[in-house]
Design an enzyme around this catalytic site. Structure first.
Site, mmCIF file in Angstrom:
data_model
loop_
_atom_site.group_PDB
_atom_site.id
_atom_site.type_symbol
_atom_site.label_atom_id
_atom_site.label_comp_id
_atom_site.label_asym_id
_atom_site.label_seq_id
_atom_site.Cartn_x
_atom_site.Cartn_y
_atom_site.Cartn_z
ATOM 1 N N LYS A 95 -2.865 14.066 1.377
ATOM 2 C CA LYS A 95 -2.066 13.050 0.791
ATOM 3 C C LYS A 95 -1.101 13.738 0.232
ATOM 4 O O LYS A 95 -1.044 15.023 -0.089
ATOM 5 C CB LYS A 95 -3.010 12.083 -0.445
ATOM 6 C CG LYS A 95 -2.349 10.723 -0.669
ATOM 7 C CD LYS A 95 -2.749 9.942 0.360
ATOM 8 C CE LYS A 95 -2.259 8.431 -0.100
ATOM 9 N NZ LYS A 95 -3.120 7.342 0.854
ATOM 10 N N GLY A 207 -3.534 -10.433 -4.154
ATOM 11 C CA GLY A 207 -2.464 -9.256 -3.573
ATOM 12 C C GLY A 207 -2.156 -10.104 -2.259
ATOM 13 O O GLY A 207 -2.929 -10.455 -1.328
ATOM 14 N N GLY A 209 0.317 -8.745 -0.024
ATOM 15 C CA GLY A 209 1.350 -7.865 0.643
ATOM 16 C C GLY A 209 0.862 -7.640 1.879
ATOM 17 O O GLY A 209 0.152 -8.482 2.483
ATOM 18 N N ASN A 210 0.995 -6.418 2.635
ATOM 19 C CA ASN A 210 0.581 -6.352 3.968
ATOM 20 C C ASN A 210 -0.788 -6.454 4.052
ATOM 21 O O ASN A 210 -1.052 -7.154 5.350
ATOM 22 C CB ASN A 210 1.027 -4.848 4.408
ATOM 23 C CG ASN A 210 0.714 -4.376 5.746
ATOM 24 O OD1 ASN A 210 -0.389 -4.281 6.183
ATOM 25 N ND2 ASN A 210 1.768 -4.565 6.648
ATOM 26 N N GLY A 212 -3.280 -7.925 2.073
ATOM 27 C CA GLY A 212 -3.719 -9.258 1.869
ATOM 28 C C GLY A 212 -3.320 -10.368 2.567
ATOM 29 O O GLY A 212 -4.170 -11.153 3.094
#
Ligand code: NAD
Length: 405
Positions: A95, A207, A209-210, A212
């Protein structure tokens, strides 16, 4: 010994193996200059952690965030190690990120930050070393800049150095829905085990977004009733369900799901506690805690987000017999699809979305059943089942390769 330590000890890991897994293999910070639009030069800080590469090159996202710390990057990198092992793709975990608030930068400045960061770490990444991908506040455009910068450094085009690219420069069909499709495959498998009929089941998604929105859309097409969704501004509820696509259009126009016609406004807290069959937390970490876990009524929870449930809440779900599909399994479809992109880039092939989705289904169903079988055998929950599977695979690879250096 910590709970996780006990779990690892149950796996028969030696002290040396535990020590090896407790620390990242490579962790570094770079400081790099960027010429801002004003003409002034500003210094930025970037981190990258390559936690483990016993199972293959490190793989993990790149985050732009003003509060990014190396400790957080380390936790997220370890999560990637486990995810790649659970879904059984030949990658380790990493990461990285830059300490920056992208909302304060122009597009040109964002591009310069990305390129300068990649130049600073170029010798440490590569298709067989460490492969970045999008994460919070980075997207397919960021990945295109990464590919271009790294390709300039190498002197030829290297699409396989990064995943999550736009399709025109080697991105994979279906990548944007892959995480959600993986979540849904897990929900489908769990429903079979629980004897639950998906058609007509009520679903609440935190959520929009992408992850959800796509999960809501796919579940809606499978006959589920999406009764509630939410975003940062709040949530909406309709007992009869709504069409997520219409909610998406409303959000595009108004900036939020709130105020969607025919729905009642609910707070994010109320959404989690609604009377529904399936709950998909797909927003942030730490949303389900000791304080609200007892109020949750869903029978099945699928963690679209990373780390939405605290360990205390996990214990409550175990007592209440709520079936939870943990993040390292539920949302691993994203990294599985990144692996498919890497394979296509290396072979210079391009698969259709159907081909990719079919391969994703095979991977997710196998991963789900592997975790489920372990959880049954060890009389534990699915999170521990997934941890045992993931850590066990990494430890076995380390053992087989021998310790280094
Ligand atoms: P995103 O930024 O596209 O969407 C996040 C959504 O959550 C937004 O709608 C935002 O308004 C909403 N939100 C933020 N805070 C909220 C709150 N307190 N209550 C309710 N809603 C809130 O992000 P995403 O890509 O959909 O990622 C969501 C989660 O899934 C993150 O935890 C991410 O790490 C994880 N994840 C994403 C992927 C992927 O492929 N996108 C893969 C694996 C894991």
């Amino acid at each position: 010994m910590s709970e996780l330590g006990e779990l690892y000890a149950d796996l028969g890991l030696s002290g040396d193996e535990l020590d090896l897994l407790a620390m990242p293999r490579r962790s570094f910070t770079v400081h790099f200059p960027v010429r801002m639009d004003s003409g002034r030069t500003r210094m930025f800080i970037g981190h990258r952690i390559q936690y483990n590469d016993a199972r293959g090159p490190a793989k993990g996202g790149l985050r732009f965030h003003p509060e990014l710390t190396i400790d957080h990057v380390r936790d997220l990198a370890f999560l990637m190690v486990l995810k790649c092992a659970v879904v059984n793709i030949p990658f380790g975990g990493s990461k990285g990120g830059v300490v920056v608030n992208p909302k304060e930068l122009s597009r040109n400045e964002l591009e310069q930050v990305t390129r300068s960061y990649i130049r600073a770490i170029a010798e440490f990444i590569g298709p067989f070393k460490d492969i970045p991908a999008p994460d919070v506040y980075t997207d397919s455009q960021t990945m295109a800049w990464i590919m271009d910068t790294y390709s300039q450094y190498m002197g030829y085009r290297v699409p396989e150095v990064v995943t999550g690219k736009p399709i025109i420069v080697g991105g994979s069909e279906g990548r944007s829905e892959a995480t959600s499709l993986g979540v849904v495959f897990c929900i489908r498998e769990a429903a079979k085990k629980l004897g639950m009929k998906l058609k007509g089941s009520s679903v609440a998604v935190q959520g929009f977004g992408n992850v959800g929105w796509n999960a809501a859309d796919i579940l809606h097409h499978m006959g589920c009733k999406i009764v509630a969704v939410s975003d940062t501004k709040g949530g909406i509820f309709n007992l009869n369900g709504f069409n997520p696509r219409k909610v998406f259009e409303h959000k595009e126009k108004s900036g939020s799901v709130v105020g969607f016609s025919g729905s009642k406004d609910v707070s994010n807290q109320e959404l989690l506690e609604l009377n529904c069959d399936i709950l998909v937390p797909a927003a942030l970490e730490g949303q389900i805690t000791k304080a609200n876990a007892n109020e949750i009524k869903a029978k099945l929870i699928a963690e679209g987000a990373n780390g939405p449930t605290t360990p205390e809440a996990d214990r409550v779900f175990e007592e209440k017999d709520i079936f939870l599909i943990p993040d390292i399994l539920a949302n691993s479809g994203g990294v599985a699809s990144s692996y498919f992109e890497w394979v296509q880039n290396l072979t210079r092939e391009h698969w259709t979305a159907q081909e990719g989705n079919k391969k994703l289904e095979v991977k997710m169903v196998k991963a789900f059943n592997d975790c489920y079988d372990i959880s049954k055998k060890q009389k534990t929950n699915m999170r521990n089942g997934a941890l045992i599977l993931g850590v066990g695979r990494v430890a076995e690879a380390i053992r087989t390769l021998g310790f280094w250096p």
